[in-house]
Scaffold this motif. Structure first.
Motif, mmCIF file in Angstrom:
data_model
loop_
_atom_site.group_PDB
_atom_site.id
_atom_site.type_symbol
_atom_site.label_atom_id
_atom_site.label_comp_id
_atom_site.label_asym_id
_atom_site.label_seq_id
_atom_site.Cartn_x
_atom_site.Cartn_y
_atom_site.Cartn_z
ATOM 1 N N VAL A 1 -64.906 14.583 -25.867
ATOM 2 C CA VAL A 1 -64.658 16.006 -25.601
ATOM 3 C C VAL A 1 -65.082 16.337 -24.173
ATOM 4 C CG1 VAL A 1 -65.297 18.362 -26.254
ATOM 5 C CG2 VAL A 1 -64.860 16.646 -28.029
ATOM 6 N N GLU A 2 -66.229 15.807 -23.760
ATOM 7 C CA GLU A 2 -66.747 16.077 -22.416
ATOM 8 C C GLU A 2 -65.827 15.511 -21.333
ATOM 9 O OE1 GLU A 2 -71.199 16.359 -21.612
ATOM 10 O OE2 GLU A 2 -70.660 14.328 -21.022
ATOM 11 N N VAL A 3 -65.289 14.320 -21.554
ATOM 12 C CA VAL A 3 -64.359 13.730 -20.587
ATOM 13 C C VAL A 3 -63.094 14.585 -20.491
ATOM 14 C CG1 VAL A 3 -62.824 11.765 -20.179
ATOM 15 C CG2 VAL A 3 -65.240 11.373 -20.683
ATOM 16 N N ALA A 4 -62.561 15.014 -21.628
ATOM 17 C CA ALA A 4 -61.352 15.845 -21.601
ATOM 18 C C ALA A 4 -61.613 17.167 -20.879
ATOM 19 C CB ALA A 4 -60.854 16.101 -23.024
ATOM 20 N N LYS B 1 -72.482 10.109 -28.240
ATOM 21 C CA LYS B 1 -72.955 11.409 -28.722
ATOM 22 C C LYS B 1 -73.859 12.113 -27.711
ATOM 23 C CE LYS B 1 -72.809 9.572 -33.360
ATOM 24 N NZ LYS B 1 -73.425 8.368 -33.837
ATOM 25 N N ALA B 2 -74.155 11.465 -26.597
ATOM 26 C CA ALA B 2 -75.105 12.000 -25.608
ATOM 27 C C ALA B 2 -74.414 12.972 -24.655
ATOM 28 C CB ALA B 2 -75.750 10.863 -24.828
ATOM 29 N N GLU B 3 -74.868 14.204 -24.667
ATOM 30 C CA GLU B 3 -74.333 15.220 -23.748
ATOM 31 C C GLU B 3 -74.656 14.798 -22.311
ATOM 32 O OE1 GLU B 3 -72.421 19.129 -23.789
ATOM 33 O OE2 GLU B 3 -73.370 18.311 -25.562
ATOM 34 N N GLY B 4 -73.663 14.864 -21.445
ATOM 35 C CA GLY B 4 -73.840 14.522 -20.040
ATOM 36 C C GLY B 4 -73.254 13.171 -19.665
ATOM 37 N N TYR B 5 -73.114 12.268 -20.622
ATOM 38 C CA TYR B 5 -72.598 10.933 -20.330
ATOM 39 C C TYR B 5 -71.163 10.982 -19.811
ATOM 40 C CZ TYR B 5 -71.012 6.138 -20.965
ATOM 41 O OH TYR B 5 -70.467 4.898 -20.772
ATOM 42 N N GLY B 6 -70.310 11.758 -20.459
ATOM 43 C CA GLY B 6 -68.915 11.864 -20.028
ATOM 44 C C GLY B 6 -68.787 12.378 -18.605
ATOM 45 N N SER B 7 -69.618 13.335 -18.246
ATOM 46 C CA SER B 7 -69.588 13.879 -16.884
ATOM 47 C C SER B 7 -70.016 12.847 -15.855
ATOM 48 C CB SER B 7 -70.506 15.101 -16.790
ATOM 49 O OG SER B 7 -70.024 16.128 -17.614
ATOM 50 N N VAL B 8 -71.019 12.056 -16.178
ATOM 51 C CA VAL B 8 -71.477 11.005 -15.266
ATOM 52 C C VAL B 8 -70.364 9.983 -15.056
ATOM 53 C CG1 VAL B 8 -73.098 9.072 -15.009
ATOM 54 C CG2 VAL B 8 -73.918 11.312 -15.783
ATOM 55 N N VAL B 9 -69.685 9.610 -16.116
ATOM 56 C CA VAL B 9 -68.585 8.653 -16.003
ATOM 57 C C VAL B 9 -67.498 9.226 -15.097
ATOM 58 C CG1 VAL B 9 -66.721 7.512 -17.269
ATOM 59 C CG2 VAL B 9 -69.048 7.515 -18.203
#
Length: 183
Positions: free
Chosen positions: A52-55, A19-27
């Protein structure tokens, strides 16, 4: 992309991180992704921030995105991502797992919650079906990709040696592809 769940805080960490915004981008920043790659994002609810962030990040990098999600469950919930978009709304291709809301399906007399989540089973069945069909299509085009060999199929010594060499080649290729992950 889910971190390893270990220790007494493993599940809590995962529930927080997804649920943490920014985690997907870091990955995503840890991978050498190219426009010819395809990003599969698997999320039963399709509403948590990380998926959603990864997509979205994969699409920004020019990748095609495929979501494996329960569309009905996702439509019944609000997105946690700041865009307010759910996974099925941002992916290029959506594979509906058709998992009912709540995921768990087995009722236990006297319990208020069901047990026996089915999303993992269905998600893996979908992914193995895609891998098998892709292999079939590639074989029809004369392309052979490395496949991790089974060591329990009763091979003779020569076959075992060939499998071990194929395994070594696979491990080397995996190491090459993953070289930039832990910067």
């Amino acid at each position: 992309v889910v971190p390893m769940m270990s220790g007494n805080q493993g599940l809590r960490q995962v529930l927080f991180i997804e649920k943490a915004e920014g985690y997907g981008s870091v990955v995503l920043d840890n991978y050498n992704l190219m426009p010819q790659d395809v990003m599969f994002v698997i999320s039963n609810s399709g509403t948590n921030t990380a998926g959603v962030e990864v997509a979205l990040g994969a699409k920004q990098r020019g990748l095609k995105t495929v979501a494996v999600t329960s569309v009905a469950q996702s439509k019944g919930n609000m997105s946690r991502h700041s865009s307010k978009k759910r996974l099925f709304e941002v992916a290029d291709v959506v594979i509906d797992s058709c998992v009912p809301a709540g995921d768990a399906q087995v009722e236990i007399p006297g319990w208020t919650s069901k047990v026996g989540a089915v999303s993992t089973i269905i998600g893996m069945t979908i992914m193995q079906s895609i891998a098998s069909e892709t292999a079939s299509i590639l074989a029809g085009r004369g392309v052979k990709l490395p496949v991790y060999p089974s060591h329990t199929s009763g091979q003779n010594a020569e076959e075992i040696h060939a499998l071990e060499q194929e395994e070594e080649n696979l491990m080397q290729e995996q190491a090459r592809r993953m070289a930039g992950i832990y910067r």
